[in-house]
Design an enzyme around this catalytic site. Structure first.
Site, PDB file in Angstrom:
ATOM      1  CE  LYS A  42      -3.438  -2.812   0.007  1.00  8.74           C
ATOM      2  NZ  LYS A  42      -2.896  -4.087   0.508  1.00  8.74           N
ATOM      3  CE1 TYR A  68      -5.508  -8.823   1.187  1.00 10.77           C
ATOM      4  CE2 TYR A  68      -4.709  -8.489   3.421  1.00 10.77           C
ATOM      5  CZ  TYR A  68      -5.637  -8.243   2.441  1.00 10.77           C
ATOM      6  OH  TYR A  68      -6.703  -7.431   2.696  1.00 10.77           O
ATOM      7  CE1 TYR A  99      -9.099  -9.805   3.355  1.00  8.65           C
ATOM      8  CE2 TYR A  99     -10.058  -9.605   5.549  1.00  8.65           C
ATOM      9  CZ  TYR A  99      -9.137  -9.201   4.606  1.00  8.65           C
ATOM     10  OH  TYR A  99      -8.255  -8.198   4.905  1.00  8.65           O
TER      11      TYR A  99
HETATM   12  C1  PLP Z   1      -3.659  -5.345   0.336  1.00 10.16           C
HETATM   13  C2  PLP Z   1      -2.736  -6.475   0.305  1.00 10.16           C
HETATM   14  C3  PLP Z   1      -2.661  -7.330  -0.814  1.00 10.16           C
HETATM   15  C4  PLP Z   1      -3.585  -7.236  -1.980  1.00 10.16           C
HETATM   16  O1  PLP Z   1      -3.392  -6.120  -2.778  1.00 10.16           O
HETATM   17  P1  PLP Z   1      -4.632  -5.501  -3.559  1.00 10.16           P
HETATM   18  O2  PLP Z   1      -4.097  -4.362  -4.289  1.00 10.16           O
HETATM   19  O3  PLP Z   1      -5.635  -5.122  -2.483  1.00 10.16           O
HETATM   20  O4  PLP Z   1      -5.214  -6.553  -4.440  1.00 10.16           O
HETATM   21  C5  PLP Z   1      -1.727  -8.336  -0.815  1.00 10.16           C
HETATM   22  N1  PLP Z   1      -0.899  -8.524   0.244  1.00 10.16           N
HETATM   23  C6  PLP Z   1      -0.943  -7.738   1.331  1.00 10.16           C
HETATM   24  C7  PLP Z   1      -0.026  -8.042   2.456  1.00 10.16           C
HETATM   25  C8  PLP Z   1      -1.867  -6.688   1.405  1.00 10.16           C
HETATM   26  O5  PLP Z   1      -1.898  -5.932   2.510  1.00 10.16           O
END
Ligand code: PLP
Length: 336
Positions: A49, A289, A263
């Site tokens: 991010k 993730y 999720y």
């Molecule tokens: C947000 C996030 C993702 C996914 O990215 P997107 O752009 O939301 O698809 C993957 N890994 C981590 C650790 C994240 O925080």
């Protein structure tokens, strides 16, 4: 594509490292696996991010905003990175946290990302699971505006055409690194959620005609919905940066077989992936993730779907702070 047309604040020293995972490659006996370390983007333990926030915060500053507003799940990495960027830029930050994962686990509810949100001074409000969170964040923005603040509202995951520019930039950075190293890449694999990372990567790589496939491993939505979300955003981003002819639907590929019960719900594949990375490479993945993304990559290698002759780059999107929200789950594994 000429990213200097867009307002940006620099938040970390680029490029992030691109390294070969020698031990994992040997143990899996399959493709050569490399890692792009976007978990090393510096700000408050980093993550993907931060790249998006270079452009989102750039737009906020250009508009004279004094307050960032965003939303996410209780253990949102995106929220933590946004709170940190607001602090760094001297802005206030209001965040809405959704009880998206049903749990009473005090670790999940108070440790990891949410502990850091509080430490960095965010104003936090909670919302029940199933709330339309982007609408709730917009409403929060309106409320602050009515009270005289100058808020800039960032959607969940920072995934709109502005945030996705961060991953157009990452695609450029990755290809420059690969070319400098003489490294031919076949495929990039990463965890996909709110779609901005994959949309940006696809637009960047297609815009350069790199001939590198992107595979998103889903962490929430089923495949048709995930691919449609990524493709819709990729088309918007392509128009925004001026990639002529748009993005072919076939350029967007997601595999959503590794979500498990839902999720943020742990899976055994995630446990294995997180453990293998930690013990073979000393690299920390996250439970929501990158752990599930890597579980997908490991399984697809074992099944031969990703061939032994390929060279694959796993984009590490960060999130290891979330491990502290899942302490109980990992301790069960140690005990077994
Ligand atoms: C947000 C996030 C993702 C996914 O990215 P997107 O752009 O939301 O698809 C993957 N890994 C981590 C650790 C994240 O925080």
């Amino acid at each position: 594509m000429h990213l200097a047309h867009f307002p940006r604040v620099r938040l970390f020293p680029a490029p992030t490292p691109l390294e070969k995972l020698e031990n994992l490659t040997r143990v899996l006996g399959g493709p050569e696996i490399w890692i792009k370390r976007d978990d090393c983007t510096v700000v408050a333990t980093g993550g993907n991010k931060v790249r998006k926030l270079e452009f989102l915060a750039g737009a906020a500053v250009a508009q004279g905003a004094d307050h960032l507003v965003t939303q996410g799940a209780v253990q949102s990495n995106h929220v933590r990175q946004t709170v940190a960027v607001a602090a760094k830029l001297g802005m206030k930050c209001s965040v809405l946290l959704e009880h998206r994962v049903e749990t009473n686990d005090p670790g999940y509810l108070t440790s990891g990302n949410v502990l850091l949100d509080r430490l960095m001074g965010a104003t936090i409000e909670y919302r029940p699971g199933g709330t339309d969170m982007n609408a709730a964040a917009e409403a929060k923005g309106e409320e602050l505006r009515a009270a005289g603040a100058r808020p800039y509202v960032i959607p969940g995951g920072g995934s709109n055409r502005v945030g996705a520019l961060g991953y157009v930039s990452c695609a450029q950075e990755l290809m420059q690194q690969a070319d400098d190293m003489g490294l031919k890449i076949d495929r990039v694999v990463h965890a996909t959620g709110s779609a901005g990372t994959q949309a940006g990567l696809v637009v960047g790589l297609e815009g350069m005609n790199a001939g590198v496939r992107v595979l998103g491993i889903g962490v929430r939505a089923p495949r048709p919905q995930q691919e449609a979300n990524v493709h819709r955003l990729a088309q918007e981003v392509a128009a925004y940066v001026g990639v002529k002819g748009g993005i072919a639907r076939e350029a967007v590929e997601a595999n959503c077989d590794y979500v498990g019960p839902g999720y943020g719900q742990p899976t055994e594949g995630m446990r294995e992936a997180v453990t293998m990375f930690a013990q073979l490479e000393g690299v920390l993945l996250d439970p929501v993730y990158s752990g599930k993304g890597m579980a997908g990559l490991i399984d697809l290698i074992r099944k031969g779907v990703i061939g032994a002759k390929e060279r694959v780059v796993f984009l590490h999107t960060g999130g290891a702070v979330g491990l502290y929200g899942y302490q109980g789950f990992f301790e069960q594994g140690f005990a077994a």
